[in-house]
Design a protein around this motif. Structure first.
Motif, PDB file in Angstrom:
ATOM      1  N   CYS A 281       2.471   2.846  -5.215  1.00  0.00           N
ATOM      2  CA  CYS A 281       2.717   4.167  -5.807  1.00  0.00           C
ATOM      3  C   CYS A 281       4.187   4.376  -6.123  1.00  0.00           C
ATOM      4  O   CYS A 281       4.600   5.486  -6.479  1.00  0.00           O
ATOM      5  N   THR A 282       4.991   3.328  -6.000  1.00  0.00           N
ATOM      6  CA  THR A 282       6.443   3.429  -6.147  1.00  0.00           C
ATOM      7  C   THR A 282       6.881   2.702  -7.414  1.00  0.00           C
ATOM      8  O   THR A 282       6.523   1.544  -7.626  1.00  0.00           O
TER       9      THR A 282
ATOM     10  N   GLU B  74      13.309   0.545  -4.373  1.00  0.00           N
ATOM     11  CA  GLU B  74      12.510   1.275  -3.387  1.00  0.00           C
ATOM     12  C   GLU B  74      11.232   0.511  -3.057  1.00  0.00           C
ATOM     13  O   GLU B  74      10.797   0.456  -1.898  1.00  0.00           O
ATOM     14  N   LYS B  75      10.662  -0.091  -4.072  1.00  0.00           N
ATOM     15  CA  LYS B  75       9.441  -0.877  -3.886  1.00  0.00           C
ATOM     16  C   LYS B  75       9.699  -2.046  -2.935  1.00  0.00           C
ATOM     17  O   LYS B  75       8.928  -2.302  -2.004  1.00  0.00           O
TER      18      LYS B  75
ATOM     19  N   PHE C 289      12.351   7.812  -0.612  1.00  0.00           N
ATOM     20  CA  PHE C 289      11.904   6.990  -1.738  1.00  0.00           C
ATOM     21  C   PHE C 289      11.320   7.906  -2.809  1.00  0.00           C
ATOM     22  O   PHE C 289      10.094   8.018  -2.957  1.00  0.00           O
TER      23      PHE C 289
ATOM     24  N   SER D 253      10.807   7.842  -5.930  1.00  0.00           N
ATOM     25  CA  SER D 253       9.906   7.356  -6.984  1.00  0.00           C
ATOM     26  C   SER D 253       8.500   7.087  -6.464  1.00  0.00           C
ATOM     27  O   SER D 253       7.617   6.715  -7.231  1.00  0.00           O
ATOM     28  N   CYS D 254       8.296   7.285  -5.162  1.00  0.00           N
ATOM     29  CA  CYS D 254       6.970   7.089  -4.562  1.00  0.00           C
ATOM     30  C   CYS D 254       6.139   8.355  -4.765  1.00  0.00           C
ATOM     31  O   CYS D 254       6.502   9.430  -4.272  1.00  0.00           O
TER      32      CYS D 254
END
Length: 578
Positions: A394-395, A400-401, A434, A436-437
């Protein structure tokens, strides 16, 4: 080899809160990649398996509950194998490996697994793989992960020996004749928390001894200038390692938003056992000074109109919600701020690959989004590695991933323990760290555990104060830290303190000589608790209720007041006027 059918083994789990089941599901998912087929069942489903006639190896994952008892799902099984009429060779044909789950903060660590293990041995069953004892106090994965890694070789050798005994393989290769002792030499892992207690700093080094799982979306990133790792970035060797990450858990929940209106379920439906009562708070007392390190409160409940019976020290539970502000914050981060009051239908996703998938019992089939996040899901729960693995998908940000992949990997075990588990990081903290998650609501329903009712001990006597129940607690504080930017109060103790805050503040200038205050009946209407009884009884055998009545005292038993109890002997009574 590719034409050979997969080799079967029986996989049983006994769970209380879902952790043993989750580990069993991970074993089931990995089995195929190792050439095995796991026939998985809850240990309570005794109509679906038969250990008396089982020829294949058996793998058991079992947790511990209460004061060292096997989980509720194992009660029938344990009662059956503890039958004294069973002969000592009843399970002489059985080969098994057992992984016990427990918490070393409790006296009888892993006693559920130890009980089953000991009894199977008494009935003649043989280990094909050494017993593992995983400690939730330091992290179940520290023992469970290496135990699972070693399971496949042990299964392979156990099945090979089985073939030879059955005469199915007459061509014995050199070295196989010594397999009867080889597994014992290879697999004496001694995977208990005492031995593993783990040298966390060596986890990355140990992980490099096993083949790395090459995952296409893992991107090696340059180490940050800061030489110290944190929740959001790593340093070598983790930042430059190929990672062993868990298999992606299959999705199995589907959420449908509905235009129709309705009513949310009653809160009592969230409790599967015991009896629930809605009772008013009639009195609140702050037992500590304003400058005390911890704030201790005494609450008195009016139970006169209920069938609630108790003795001093009995346990009862308070059904509490998640923080309103935290729920609103989570809705905002999920992009659901405008849909919090919308009704949704929760159901099993069609075509899911999850074996035995079903809607979690603690999540109603139909309710609002806000109801589920407020009353059903433990949004403060420390994310498990399986949840982190799902959040990877989901990121969108590459860095971040990668960091989320590290935190759920074998190589990042030390970072997971330090920055997530020990720091009490929750989903909100991760979503801030995070950004972008963007997980879906269905993913949260799949991975967040049930919001548990909180247990407290009765600190009053029904003989001395009929129709009243008192309990005492500390307001738990979680200070801000590097992984958690804001301080928080305990889910239940913080809610209780907020619930009676107006009473405590209003009483500053109007307290009686004992520093106590009471609510009017009108005020009581705004200070109701939903409590659950029949959860547990006091183990104190020396409670003399007659003396309590005679001296007009209430006993402090099993309460969380370290600042008070550290200055008292265990048999101190606190004076309480009628």
């Amino acid at each position: 080899m590719c034409c050979e059918s997969k080799r079967r083994f029986l996989l049983l789990y006994a769970t209380q809160k879902g952790q043993a089941k989750a580990i069993a599901e991970e074993i089931w998912q990995q089995a195929g990649a190792h050439g095995f087929e796991a026939d998985m069942h809850c240990i309570s489903e005794m109509d679906k398996y038969n250990l008396e006639t089982e020829k294949d190896p058996v793998v058991i994952v079992i947790s511990t509950t209460g004061t060292g008892e096997p989980p509720d799902t194992a009660r029938k099984f344990v009662k059956k194998i503890q039958d004294k009429a069973l002969p000592p060779d009843h399970f002489a044909h059985l080969q098994y490996g057992l992984l016990g789950l427990g918490d070393s903060e409790y006296m009888f660590f892993c006693n559920g697994g130890r009980t089953v293990d000991r009894r199977l041995q008494e009935l003649g069953a043989q280990h094909f793989y050494d017993t593992g004892l995983a400690d939730d106090c330091v992290g179940l994965e520290l023992v469970a992960d290496p135990w699972i890694d070693g399971l496949w070789l042990a299964l392979k050798e156990a099945l090979q020996l089985q073939k030879e005994k059955e005469g199915m393989n007459n061509a014995v290769s050199p070295g196989l004749s010594s397999l009867s002792t080889a597994p014992r030499a290879v697999h004496e892992l001694k995977l208990s928390s005492e031995v593993q207690n783990l040298k966390l700093e060596d986890e990355g080094a140990r992980g490099s001894d096993t083949p790395s799982q090459k995952v296409g979306d893992i991107n090696l990133v340059a180490p940050a200038k800061d030489t110290k790792p944190s929740l959001v970035h790593s340093v070598p060797p983790v930042s430059q390692s190929a990672l062993n990450i868990p298999a992606l858990p299959p999705e199995y929940i589907e959420v449908e938003f509905q235009d129709t209106l309705g009513e949310n379920p009653h809160l009592s439906s969230l409790i599967s056992e015991g009896t629930t009562f809605e009772v008013p708070v009639t009195r609140a007392v702050q037992l500590t000074r304003e400058d005390a390190i911890k704030t201790a409160l005494l609450l008195e409940l009016d139970i006169a109109d209920t069938a609630f019976e108790y003795q001093p020290g009995d346990a009862f539970c308070v059904i509490c919600p998640n923080s309103v502000s935290e729920v609103e914050e989570l809705l905002h981060l999920l992009g659901l701020s405008e849909k919090g009051d919308d009704f949704i239908c929760v159901k099993v996703k069609q075509g899911t690959k999850k074996k035995g998938a079903s809607r979690p019992q603690h999540v109603p089939e139909r309710s609002t989004v806000k109801f589920i996040l407020t009353w059903c899901l433990e949004i403060r729960a420390i994310p498990k590695k399986a949840f982190l693995r799902a959040l990877v998908e989901c990121t969108s940000d590459v860095g971040e991933k990668r960091r989320l992949q590290e935190l759920c990997s074998r190589q990042g075990a030390s970072d997971y323990t330090h920055f997530i588990r020990d720091s009490n990081v929750c989903l909100l903290d991760l979503l801030h760290a995070f950004p972008s998650c963007k997980p879906s609501l269905s993913l949260l329903i799949e991975h967040l555990p049930k919001l548990q009712a909180r247990s407290y001990s009765v600190s009053s006597s029904n003989l001395y104060q009929p129709g009243r129940l008192c309990f005492v607690f500390n307001v738990v504080e979680f200070p801000a830290g590097p992984s958690r930017p804001v301080s928080r109060k305990g889910v239940c103790t913080g809610w209780l303190a907020e619930l009676v805050a107006s009473l405590l503040h209003a009483s500053k200038n109007s307290l009686d000589t004992k520093g106590e205050s009471s609510l009017t009946k009108k005020e009581q209407e705004f200070h109701h608790l939903l409590v659950s009884y029949n959860i547990g009884k006091s183990s104190e055998s020396n409670i003399q209720t007659g003396n309590l009545e005679k001296h007009g005292c209430f006993l402090v038993v099993g309460i969380r007041i370290e600042t008070i109890c550290s200055k008292m002997s265990s048999d101190v009574f606190l004076k309480m006027e009628p």
